[in-house]
Design an enzyme around this catalytic site. Structure first.
Site, mmCIF file in Angstrom:
data_model
loop_
_atom_site.group_PDB
_atom_site.id
_atom_site.type_symbol
_atom_site.label_atom_id
_atom_site.label_comp_id
_atom_site.label_asym_id
_atom_site.label_seq_id
_atom_site.Cartn_x
_atom_site.Cartn_y
_atom_site.Cartn_z
ATOM 1 N N THR A 196 0.645 -0.967 -0.044
ATOM 2 C CA THR A 196 0.333 -0.327 0.169
ATOM 3 C C THR A 196 0.940 1.235 0.083
ATOM 4 O O THR A 196 1.661 1.162 0.856
ATOM 5 C CB THR A 196 -0.760 0.129 1.557
ATOM 6 O OG1 THR A 196 -1.655 1.340 1.409
ATOM 7 C CG2 THR A 196 -0.327 -0.721 2.823
ATOM 8 N N ASP A 197 0.247 2.251 -0.511
ATOM 9 C CA ASP A 197 0.632 3.277 -0.453
ATOM 10 C C ASP A 197 1.030 3.767 0.994
ATOM 11 O O ASP A 197 1.889 4.981 1.390
ATOM 12 C CB ASP A 197 0.265 4.488 -0.849
ATOM 13 C CG ASP A 197 -1.050 4.910 -1.361
ATOM 14 O OD1 ASP A 197 -2.042 3.827 -0.337
ATOM 15 O OD2 ASP A 197 -1.712 5.560 -1.300
ATOM 16 N N GLU A 198 0.395 3.753 1.557
ATOM 17 C CA GLU A 198 0.035 3.959 3.152
ATOM 18 C C GLU A 198 1.445 3.566 4.377
ATOM 19 O O GLU A 198 1.881 4.358 5.472
ATOM 20 C CB GLU A 198 -1.010 3.299 4.028
ATOM 21 C CG GLU A 198 -2.270 3.423 3.200
ATOM 22 C CD GLU A 198 -2.880 3.194 4.367
ATOM 23 O OE1 GLU A 198 -3.431 3.401 5.204
ATOM 24 O OE2 GLU A 198 -4.776 2.769 4.117
ATOM 25 N N LYS B 17 -15.125 -0.218 4.582
ATOM 26 C CA LYS B 17 -14.015 1.059 3.640
ATOM 27 C C LYS B 17 -14.932 2.035 3.461
ATOM 28 O O LYS B 17 -16.628 1.818 3.137
ATOM 29 C CB LYS B 17 -13.651 0.214 2.916
ATOM 30 C CG LYS B 17 -12.530 -0.928 3.218
ATOM 31 C CD LYS B 17 -11.419 -0.481 4.199
ATOM 32 C CE LYS B 17 -10.925 -1.370 4.832
ATOM 33 N NZ LYS B 17 -10.457 -2.843 3.868
ATOM 34 N N LYS C 230 2.589 -3.885 6.896
ATOM 35 C CA LYS C 230 2.229 -3.665 5.541
ATOM 36 C C LYS C 230 4.173 -3.204 5.540
ATOM 37 O O LYS C 230 4.680 -3.923 4.604
ATOM 38 C CB LYS C 230 1.458 -2.795 4.775
ATOM 39 C CG LYS C 230 0.352 -3.164 5.366
ATOM 40 C CD LYS C 230 -0.236 -4.883 4.693
ATOM 41 C CE LYS C 230 -0.210 -4.554 3.058
ATOM 42 N NZ LYS C 230 -0.281 -5.881 1.942
ATOM 43 N N TYR D 160 -1.933 -0.747 11.110
ATOM 44 C CA TYR D 160 -1.486 -1.498 9.797
ATOM 45 C C TYR D 160 -0.540 -0.775 8.641
ATOM 46 O O TYR D 160 0.138 -2.051 8.157
ATOM 47 C CB TYR D 160 -2.677 -0.957 9.306
ATOM 48 C CG TYR D 160 -2.975 -1.331 7.177
ATOM 49 C CD1 TYR D 160 -3.404 -2.697 7.049
ATOM 50 C CD2 TYR D 160 -2.892 -0.241 6.893
ATOM 51 C CE1 TYR D 160 -3.193 -3.022 5.305
ATOM 52 C CE2 TYR D 160 -2.862 -0.609 5.493
ATOM 53 C CZ TYR D 160 -3.582 -1.894 4.810
ATOM 54 O OH TYR D 160 -3.638 -2.082 3.535
ATOM 55 N N ASP E 160 -11.939 12.700 14.512
ATOM 56 C CA ASP E 160 -10.937 11.984 13.248
ATOM 57 C C ASP E 160 -10.526 10.933 14.259
ATOM 58 O O ASP E 160 -10.248 10.175 15.390
ATOM 59 C CB ASP E 160 -9.482 13.443 13.518
ATOM 60 C CG ASP E 160 -9.393 12.957 12.374
ATOM 61 O OD1 ASP E 160 -9.753 12.443 10.837
ATOM 62 O OD2 ASP E 160 -8.205 13.993 11.843
#
Ligand code: NAD
Length: 352
Positions: A132-134, A196, A161, A157, A288
């Protein structure tokens, strides 16, 4: 090719399985079937002569060894993961287990298998790690992630990853296992589990439920239609260079609030309801997500050049098709409703 797909009963995995079969490959789907999986997502291919399913946990070395020995795959596409950031805040243990220990166990099983292959097959073997780009953390209001971006994960998460990506890279550098990693942006499309953002908003808007938006809705995600992602993974398998990393995105950075408003407008149009009224009035802002990354945006130029891949689905068209799919597939939505993650998660109440 005979491709072992992990996580093939999940959202992206089921699309990858269908794309591989459509292109005449043989598929072995290895999936533990967690809450996020549903075999009905693969009903249309379950009886396909070139498709096999094995219910296996990727943390189970013995079971994996049996699968590799039985099917002798030419390639692995590794998608199995715990994938929801909010769940990783409440219960990180499963993420460490599957994303780190599971990836390690799979790498070892693939390596043992790869070492046993005759040299011509060993040269052609590929292990594609779907990330993932995360893992790159949060971007300021401008700039893009590139292959040179440093790893800087912020959630449990993305940290697991990132760790998995490092293991994959090390198995190439140390053992020569022909691994490749893709880092893609947020996916959307049919069969995405309603925890999601996009499916949660569609289903809540349809039913007239409140539409919670984190913070001020200013956070930006870069959206990729799942069909385009599956094509990118096949291009990586066929044309990628072992040891390389490919960033996959479709240049669709959007503020969350704009995506939610666009979904409200499409649901109003495709499923108008006098009782519910304009869905936008259901939007309300909630506290948030802790550690919420502000912005992701992928520059996929290098990947497009290297793989000859380009996304084909314009965001607005694909978003509309996705809403239409959820409206037309209410039986699938109802089947998984009991396991749904539409309630608020990720405020840090410890589970394990
Ligand atoms: N969805 C996105 O927007 C997105 C973006 C970037 C990267 N990714 C990555 O793509 C991959 C697939 O994501 P997704 O959204 O389809 O996830 P998903 O949660 O829909 O599916 C994950 C699948 O993995 C399986 N699985 C989980 N733990 C397992 C285990 N221990 N052994 C075997 N199978 C197991 C689940 O049963 C499920 O079928 C993940 O690696 C994720 O990190 C997803």
């Amino acid at each position: 090719m005979k491709v072992l797909v992990t996580g093939g009963a999940g959202f992206i995995g089921s699309r990858v399985v269908r794309t591989l079969l459509a292109q005449s490959h043989t598929v072995v789907n290895v999936d533990k079937l967690t809450y996020a999986a549903d075999l009905s997502s693969l009903e249309d291919v379950a009886g396909h002569a070139a498709y096999r399913f094995e219910r296996v946990d990727i943390c189970n070395a013995e079971a994996l060894a049996e699968v590799f020995a039985q099917y002798t795959p030419d390639a692995v596409i590794h998608l199995a993961a715990e994938s929801h950031v909010d769940r990783s805040i409440d219960g990180p243990a499963a993420f460490v287990q599957t994303n780190l220990v599971g990836t390690y166990t799979l790498l070892q099983a693939a390596r043992t298998h790869w070492t046993s292959l005759p040299s011509n097959q060993r040269d052609l073997f590929r292990f594609v790690n779907v990330s993932t780009d995360e893992v790159f953390g949060s971007l300021p209001p401008d700039g893009w992630f590139t292959p040179q971006s440093a790893y800087d994960p912020n959630s449990p998460y993305s940290a697991t990853k990132a760790g998995a990506d490092h293991l994959v890279r090390a198995w190439h550098a140390t053992f020569n296992l022909p691994t490749l990693t893709t880092n893609c942006s947020n996916n959307f499309g049919p069969f995405q589990f309603p925890e999601k953002l996009i499916p949660v908003v569609i289903l809540n808007a349809l039913e007239g439920n409140p539409l919670p938006v984190y913070g001020a809705g200013e956070n930006i995600r870069d959206w990729l239609y799942v069909d385009d992602h599956a094509e990118a993974l096949l291009a990586t398998l066929k044309r990628g260079v072992p040891g390389e990393t490919y960033l996959v995105g479709a240049r669709n950075p959007r503020r969350n609030i704009d995506v939610v408003r666009a979904l409200c407008a499409i649901v109003d149009e495709l499923a108008p309801s006098q009782a519910i009224g304009k869905r936008e009035t259901l939007i309300h802002f909630v506290s948030d997500r802790p550690g919420h990354d502000f912005r992701y945006a992928i520059d996929a130029t290098a990947t497009e050049k290297a793989l000859g891949w380009r996304p084909k689905h314009p965001f607005e068209v694909a978003l509309r098709a996705t809403v239409a799919w959820y409206l037309e597939n209410q039986s699938w939505c109802k089947r998984i409703a009991g396991r749904s993650g539409r309630e608020r998660m990720g405020l840090g109440a410890p589970r394990s």
